[in-house]
Write a protein that holds these residues in place. Structure first.
Motif, PDB file in Angstrom:
ATOM      1  N   GLN A 172       0.824  -1.211   0.000  1.00  0.00           N
ATOM      2  CA  GLN A 172       0.000   0.000   0.000  1.00  0.00           C
ATOM      3  C   GLN A 172       0.856   1.258   0.000  1.00  0.00           C
ATOM      4  N   PRO A 232      -2.670  -3.857  -6.892  1.00  0.00           N
ATOM      5  CA  PRO A 232      -3.756  -3.033  -6.354  1.00  0.00           C
ATOM      6  C   PRO A 232      -3.216  -1.878  -5.506  1.00  0.00           C
ATOM      7  N   ASP A 243      -6.068  -4.116   1.371  1.00  0.00           N
ATOM      8  CA  ASP A 243      -7.359  -4.813   1.398  1.00  0.00           C
ATOM      9  C   ASP A 243      -7.730  -5.335   0.011  1.00  0.00           C
ATOM     10  N   ASP A 244      -7.477  -4.531  -1.013  1.00  0.00           N
ATOM     11  CA  ASP A 244      -7.777  -4.980  -2.376  1.00  0.00           C
ATOM     12  C   ASP A 244      -6.897  -6.161  -2.774  1.00  0.00           C
ATOM     13  N   PHE A 245      -5.643  -6.135  -2.330  1.00  0.00           N
ATOM     14  CA  PHE A 245      -4.730  -7.216  -2.686  1.00  0.00           C
ATOM     15  C   PHE A 245      -5.082  -8.515  -1.949  1.00  0.00           C
ATOM     16  N   TRP A 277      -7.885  -9.278   0.015  1.00  0.00           N
ATOM     17  CA  TRP A 277      -9.275  -9.726   0.160  1.00  0.00           C
ATOM     18  C   TRP A 277     -10.130  -9.451  -1.072  1.00  0.00           C
ATOM     19  N   GLY A 278      -9.567  -8.787  -2.067  1.00  0.00           N
ATOM     20  CA  GLY A 278     -10.319  -8.524  -3.290  1.00  0.00           C
ATOM     21  C   GLY A 278     -10.005  -9.551  -4.369  1.00  0.00           C
ATOM     22  N   GLN A 279     -10.422  -9.258  -5.577  1.00  0.00           N
ATOM     23  CA  GLN A 279     -10.176 -10.154  -6.720  1.00  0.00           C
ATOM     24  C   GLN A 279      -8.866  -9.749  -7.390  1.00  0.00           C
ATOM     25  N   SER A 280      -7.751 -10.122  -6.765  1.00  0.00           N
ATOM     26  CA  SER A 280      -6.443  -9.709  -7.265  1.00  0.00           C
ATOM     27  C   SER A 280      -5.620 -10.929  -7.673  1.00  0.00           C
ATOM     28  N   THR A 303      -4.407  -0.816  -2.574  1.00  0.00           N
ATOM     29  CA  THR A 303      -4.494  -0.995  -1.122  1.00  0.00           C
ATOM     30  C   THR A 303      -4.245  -2.452  -0.747  1.00  0.00           C
TER      31      THR A 303
END
Length: 465
Positions: free
Chosen positions: A242, A269, A273-275, A277-280, A271
């Motif tokens: 981040q 990503p 969180d995006d990395f 817990w997201g679709q990364s 952040t």
């Protein structure tokens, strides 16, 4: 002695007894008002990960099996037993702290609790299935065990040590904050002497050692692994990502190192969180199981390669975390993972969970935070004034020690959570209500300063601190 002289005594005792019962009944109910209004315990994005620990039988990052077991024991009551435990524990530790600071009358105790309920995140934490309520309470329980342990009963000491151990075992950041407080007490003891009893420090460290044993035992019982809860490396890596440090490391080293992330270095990503817990690409590369070794390698070598940048980022994250204190982060209608866990393992509760107000987006946290955020920030400012005034006057009494403890806890919590995980309102809200609590104790003392009742309270409070 004549009847007209003796009869008022039992009447006064009856009034005191009735008042104490009113406190014991009313305060826990008020602490759980958000859950009662919601018609189901409040859920958070992370709740599902804890609920699943009993059923899945393996360790996952940052999800304590101790807290998972605690939730499992309350499932049959739709988790109302858990909320009852949290409310009673909150009342117990608040009133015990107030008692040790000379605030004993039921009316004063109710007034302090009501102020916290109306102006801080405390009732929302108590009403939620999450570890956060135990973080702040553990700071108070450790303070009492270490500093005030000789002024309470042996039973109270034992129960507080057990509570401290359990609270520390529910979250690694809580354990880190408590361990930091014990280290600070050890360093300060040569200056403060008997105000920090050696026996109290031994009790505090014993409680923390018990928390380590508790977590390892729970991990082994549920997973067959004698191991610590995983995930610290991945979370620290996310914070570096981040801050842009990971992208810089990949750009500097992908020409000479075969790293899985190298093909994705231009598309990382923004952040953590995006990395995580997201679709990364984290999912594509096998999540924690597939990426733990590489994330640890990059995090460790990035510390060595960019020490000044890391230090600057850590200070900035700590400062930002101190101001991130809003209530309700991750407690809205969009918590798909927690919904999925309840649907999979607790299908009988799906109807009640779906009918709750939270799941209909009925909680207006922006409106709530128009009160909570200014109170939190103002309380931290007043806390520093209280402590600064005590240091200036060289009057390190029991209130000064509590103020210093809470200040260190807030800074330690901001450093651990902000540096490792990145600043989040949730991490600040779970601890900042302690500042408001100390301010209320100070206000009670200042209000009574010149009154006979206040002088009597100060004489009966701990003289050895």
């Amino acid at each position: 002695m004549s009847d007209d002289v003796s009869t008022p005594i039992p009447r006064v005792r009856r009034v005191e007894f009735a008042s104490a019962w009113i406190v014991a009944l009313v305060v826990p109910l008020l602490l759980l008002m958000p859950a009662f209004w919601n018609a189901y315990p409040l859920l958070q994005y992370d709740t599902g990960g804890y609920l699943a620990r009993w059923y899945e039988g393996y360790l996952v990052p940052s999800r304590s099996t101790v807290f998972g077991l605690y939730l499992h024991f309350g499932e049959s009551s739709y988790f109302w037993i858990n909320l009852g435990v949290q409310a009673l524990a909150t009342l117990w530790i608040l009133q015990l702290t107030l008692r040790l600071f000379g605030i004993r009358t039921p009316l004063r105790i109710v007034a302090v609790c009501l102020a916290l309920i109306l102006t801080t995140a405390l009732p929302w934490l108590t009403s939620m299935l999450l570890t956060d309520i135990f973080a702040g309470l553990a700071v108070l329980s450790l303070f009492i065990v270490v500093v005030q342990g000789d002024n309470i009963s042996r039973l109270e000491r034992g129960l507080l040590m057990l509570f401290t151990a359990f609270a520390a075992a529910t979250h690694s950041a809580t354990l880190g904050v408590l361990l930091g407080l014990c280290c600070a007490a050890l360093l300060a003891r040569p200056l403060l002497g008997r105000r920090i009893p050696l026996g109290g420090l031994v009790r505090g460290l014993t409680a923390l050692a018990a928390s380590v044993a508790m977590l390892l035992a729970a991990n082994f019982a549920l997973s067959g692994q004698l191991a610590w809860t995983p995930g610290g490396v991945g979370v620290a890596f996310g914070r570096m990502l981040q801050d842009g440090i990971v992208a810089r490391y990949l750009n500097d080293h992908c020409a000479t190192q075969a790293l899985k992330l190298c093909p994705y270095r231009a598309a990382l990503p923004a952040t953590a969180d995006d990395f995580l817990w997201g679709q990364s690409m984290f999912n594509t590369l096998g999540r924690f199981q597939g990426m733990d070794d590489e994330m640890g390698f990059i995090a460790l070598h990035a510390l060595a390669d960019y020490p000044a940048w890391q230090a600057e980022a850590a200070l900035a994250a700590t400062a930002q975390q101190l101001t991130h204190v809003a209530t309700g982060e991750g407690t809205n209608g969009w918590i798909p993972h927690t919904y999925g866990i309840i649907e999979r393992y607790l299908p009988g509760q799906v109807a009640a969970m779906r009918a709750a107000r939270q799941q209909h987006w009925d909680i207006d946290f922006p409106a709530i935070n128009r009160v909570h955020v200014p109170v939190a920030l103002g309380s931290m400012l007043l806390l520093t004034v209280i402590l600064g005034n005590a240091l200036w006057r060289r009057n390190l009494d029991d209130l000064s020690l509590l103020s210093a403890t809470v200040c260190l806890a807030l800074i330690g919590n901001a450093a651990i959570c902000g540096v490792i995980s990145g600043p989040h309102d949730r991490y600040g809200a779970r601890m900042v209500w302690l500042a408001s609590f100390v301010v209320l104790i100070a206000a009670n003392r200042w209000f009574d300063h010149d009154s006979p009742h206040g002088r009597r309270d100060r004489k009966s409070s701990t003289p050895s601190l």
